[in-house]
Design an enzyme around this catalytic site. Structure first.
Site, PDB file in Angstrom:
ATOM      1  N   GLU A 184      -5.907  -6.013  -5.244  1.00  0.00           N
ATOM      2  CA  GLU A 184      -5.863  -6.310  -4.007  1.00  0.00           C
ATOM      3  C   GLU A 184      -7.008  -7.190  -3.590  1.00  0.00           C
ATOM      4  O   GLU A 184      -7.803  -7.463  -2.825  1.00  0.00           O
ATOM      5  CB  GLU A 184      -6.302  -5.057  -3.244  1.00  0.00           C
ATOM      6  CG  GLU A 184      -5.231  -4.002  -3.440  1.00  0.00           C
ATOM      7  CD  GLU A 184      -5.415  -2.740  -2.469  1.00  0.00           C
ATOM      8  OE1 GLU A 184      -6.527  -2.689  -1.934  1.00  0.00           O
ATOM      9  OE2 GLU A 184      -4.477  -2.237  -2.288  1.00  0.00           O
ATOM     10  N   GLU A 253       1.949  -0.281  -4.977  1.00  0.00           N
ATOM     11  CA  GLU A 253       1.314   1.102  -4.247  1.00  0.00           C
ATOM     12  C   GLU A 253       2.197   1.672  -2.982  1.00  0.00           C
ATOM     13  O   GLU A 253       2.067   0.767  -2.141  1.00  0.00           O
ATOM     14  CB  GLU A 253      -0.172   0.856  -3.970  1.00  0.00           C
ATOM     15  CG  GLU A 253      -1.021   0.692  -5.117  1.00  0.00           C
ATOM     16  CD  GLU A 253      -2.374   0.818  -4.589  1.00  0.00           C
ATOM     17  OE1 GLU A 253      -2.693   1.202  -3.514  1.00  0.00           O
ATOM     18  OE2 GLU A 253      -3.194   0.415  -5.296  1.00  0.00           O
TER      19      GLU A 253
END
Ligand code: NAG
Ligand code: NAG
Length: 718
Positions: A184, A253
């Site tokens: 991320e 995710e």
């Protein structure tokens, strides 16, 4: 002009160079539609299970249940601070036995997605970074910084080489088909600009240079360089587009729920909505879905990130204890079966999308070889709709997708739940009979203290070897007075004592870790001892500049309303002591627990800074066990010397709580449990930590609680 023979030569050369290159990438690569294994495009269903969040004894069953659920892949982060607790000293044992975990997955016939990071976020202490890394001279985290890059490369290479040595990559006959570098990072890069961009490039090149022989991904990284695949994280990802036409659409995710924070309500996400989001991603051409989490587990010891609860249940299909959560587990299992029936059509055709109504669509995958699969979607969050597809009528509930693996018969709809709905049960088994020991409030003259002028940053002193740091100072006044003591702290909790007497507590929150204590305190004529106990509740796990992270009492500290006006104690002489006396004596360990005299008859109640101990026999059966701590305040607990984690039932859910209204879009705050209840009441005790008899349970209580209310409970699925 090229002669015919030369052309053949060239083609042959290219063939040779290709077959020389391809072993590097073994049999796993990708094209614009999917990951390919042995040149075969695959629809891959994956689930996150983090090995240190359960015990090795639980692993086989968790993996087996994931397999029975129809998953192809187990995804895990790699937890650097668990593996390298001090520089160059490695730990791959017990819950950190990564190789064993991967081999178990291999034995079950599943693949592995290894997310090395090594920044992992994951609501994990310091996002997975070892605390010692913060003290490497000149370090700046997650940017184009020499010392950081060197350490990151060392660790990443160590893991890749270990996997190679154990023959765990797919080209070696092992289960690992994908890896991950960074985590991320896109949003951070956006914030910091050019140096961030340089770092991203370096990270991708460094990873690829390790010759792992499987594709690398970067999640939430729109500019993932070269062959690295950028992937999506989120509650929904159906509109995600990879940054190259040659890369597949991967969802790393998909949040099955959300984590619990101390001070917050317990989040949940309906099975219908998880199923809808997955079906929608697949119908839109997605080919790899990962459930974050499939099994969340437990943040044992001090592994939880800042203000993250000890339970990491995540409302996942397998609950914290490893039991199927219904109807989620079975509803997703049925979804997986339906998706797998569509796989031949999904991998060999692109979808034809047609409108079936204002808010309804058909996505049809029809291949030359005759396979056909259809997804009929109703995006209306309120109304059921009848649609006609290929001459047949279908009824679509609101916010749902029907799956027709042969383009005719509906085998599954995401909103029609046929799975059983039941709640897990917690049944009390027994209470305990306790002994108590009151820890002490240290003074500046203790030999375990050291002093200096001014306030020290907490982590620099404790290096996270204990949650606790005492700040102690002396104040002399002529006559007794009652001034206001104000203490500003970077977090996370503070207990204030004056002359050994408990005055009160202040604490921060996940959103605002800083705290201010401000209260009248009694001073007597002459010398007064002010003792502040600052306690950490995990270290931050999100962000970029971990080198700037700080905690503890940084000031100002003042006494207001004294006869002589206001005193600023910020630059006074302060003494420090790391940890509680009980920690130093090892009261939580089997050998250390007898090093003090415990009170047997009149067990202290509602006393701050108190240790409690008891012994008990393991209950019969194999149901998972927990400790009900609802009568307690805040602290830590251990079974046979193993840390269960931090308890904090006194921190009750506040803020957004209450019912669930997810339809339309789901966010992390949509479905939350009730307010006014402890964020976490039950604490998992793994069965494998228990002996048949004489198990030592030790609780350290900071705030005061009633140990008579603690009980051992068992968890059953219904
Ligand atoms: C950390 O502690 C050392 C002494 O142990 C001190 O020299 C140094 O300045 C401290 N650093 C910070 C950032 O507080
Ligand atoms: C942006 C964001 O919040 N990402 C989070 C997604 O969820 C996982 C698990 O809860 C976290 O690790 C990420 O930080």
């Amino acid at each position: 002009m090229l002669g015919f023979n030369n052309m053949i030569m060239l083609i042959m050369l290219c063939y040779i160079c290709f077959s020389m290159i391809s072993p590097v990438y073994g049999n796993v690569w990708y094209d614009n539609k999917a990951i390919t294994i042995n040149k075969q495009r695959r629809i891959l269903l994956s689930g996150s299970i983090h090995y240190p969040r359960s015990t090795p004894e639980m692993w086989p069953d968790l993996v087996q249940k994931a397999k029975e659920n129809g998953l192809d892949v187990i995804q895990t982060y790699v937890f650097w601070n668990g593996h390298e607790p001090s520089p160059g000293k490695f730990n791959f044992e017990g819950r950190y036995d990564l190789v064993k975990f991967i081999k178990l997955i291999q034995q079950a016939g599943l693949y592995v997605h290894l997310r090395i990071g090594p920044f992992v976020c994951a609501e994990w202490n310091f996002g997975g970074f070892p605390v010692w890394l913060k003290y490497v001279p000149g370090i700046e985290f997650r940017t184009d910084n020499g010392p950081f890059k060197e350490k990151m490369q060392d660790f990443t290479a160590k893991i890749v080489n270990m996997m190679k040595a154990e023959k765990l990559f797919h080209w070696q006959g092992g289960p690992i088909i994908l890896s991950q570098i960074e985590n991320e990072y896109g949003p951070v890069e956006w914030e910091i600009g050019a140096t961030g961009k340089a770092y991203t490039k370096w990270a991708a090149q460094m990873a690829e240079g390790l010759n792992a022989g499987v594709p690398w991904i970067m999640c939430k990284q729109d500019d993932a360089p070269g062959d690295v695949i950028n992937t999506c994280n989120g509650f929904y990802c159906e509109n995600f587009v990879p940054n190259s036409k040659s890369k597949p659409k991967i969802w790393t995710e998909n949040w099955t729920g959300w984590y619990t924070k101390f001070g917050g309500a317990v989040p949940y996400r309906p099975a219908e909505d998880v199923a809808f989001s997955v079906a929608r991603f697949i119908q839109n051409g997605g080919s790899f879905v990962n459930y974050y989490m499939f099994h969340g587990g437990t943040n044992f010891g001090n592994t939880a990130g800042r203000f993250v609860a000890t339970s990491y249940d995540y409302d996942a299909p397998l609950d914290e204890y490893g039991l199927p959560r219904e109807p989620k587990y079975t509803h997703l299992k049925n979804l997986h079966r339906a998706i797998k029936m569509c796989e031949p059509a999904l991998v060999s055709a692109d979808a034809k999308v047609t409108k079936l109504g204002k808010n309804q669509e058909a996505h049809v995958y029809s291949s030359n070889s005759g396979s056909c699969a259809a997804f009929l979607a109703n995006y209306d969050a309120q109304w059921s709709v009848k649609v006609t597809f290929s001459g047949t009528q279908y009824e679509l509930p609101p916010w749902s997708i029907s799956i027709l693996p042969d383009c005719k018969k509906e085998v599954y709809n995401t909103a029609r739940v046929s799975a059983p709905r039941y709640h897990a049960k917690m049944t009390p088994i027994s209470g305990f009979s306790w002994q108590s020991y009151i820890d002490e409030t240290p003074t500046a003259d203790d030999d375990s203290t050291f002093s200096g002028s001014g306030l020290y940053e907490q982590l620099n002193v404790t290096r996270d070897n204990s949650d606790y740091l005492w700040y102690i100072t002396d104040v002399t006044v002529k006559t007794s007075e009652e001034p206001i003591l104000t203490v500003m702290s970077a977090g996370h909790t503070l207990h204030v004592f004056v002359n050994g007497q408990f005055q009160g507590t202040a604490y921060g929150s996940l959103e605002k870790p800083q705290l201010t204590f401000s209260q009248k305190v009694p001073l007597r004529a002459g010398l007064n001892k002010i003792s502040l106990l600052s306690a950490a509740v995990g270290l931050a796990n999100v962000g970029a500049h971990f080198e700037r992270y700080n905690q503890g009492v940084l000031g100002p500290v003042t006494l207001q309303g004294l006869r002589e006006g206001t005193w600023d104690l910020t630059r006074s002489k302060w003494s420090y002591k790391v940890g509680m006396k009980g920690e130093q004596l090892g009261l939580h360990t089997i050998s250390g627990s007898s090093s003090v005299e415990w009170e047997q008859s009149a067990v202290a109640q509602k006393q701050p800074l108190t240790w409690y101990k008891t012994t008990f026999n393991a209950p019969a059966g194999s149901d998972p066990l927990a400790i009900d701590m609802s009568s307690m305040g805040k602290g830590q607990m251990w079974i046979n010397g193993e840390s269960i984690g931090r308890h904090w039932p006194a921190n009750k859910a506040s803020g957004k709580c209450g019912q669930c209204n997810y339809a339309g879009t789901f966010t992390e705050t949509k479905c939350l449990g009730e307010c006014g209840k402890p964020s976490q009441r039950w604490y998992h005790v793994p069965r494998s930590w228990l002996k048949p008899s004489g198990n030592l349970l030790v609780v350290f209580e900071e705030m005061g609680g009633d140990p008579r209310g603690i009980s051992l409970v068992k968890r059953t699925a219904k």
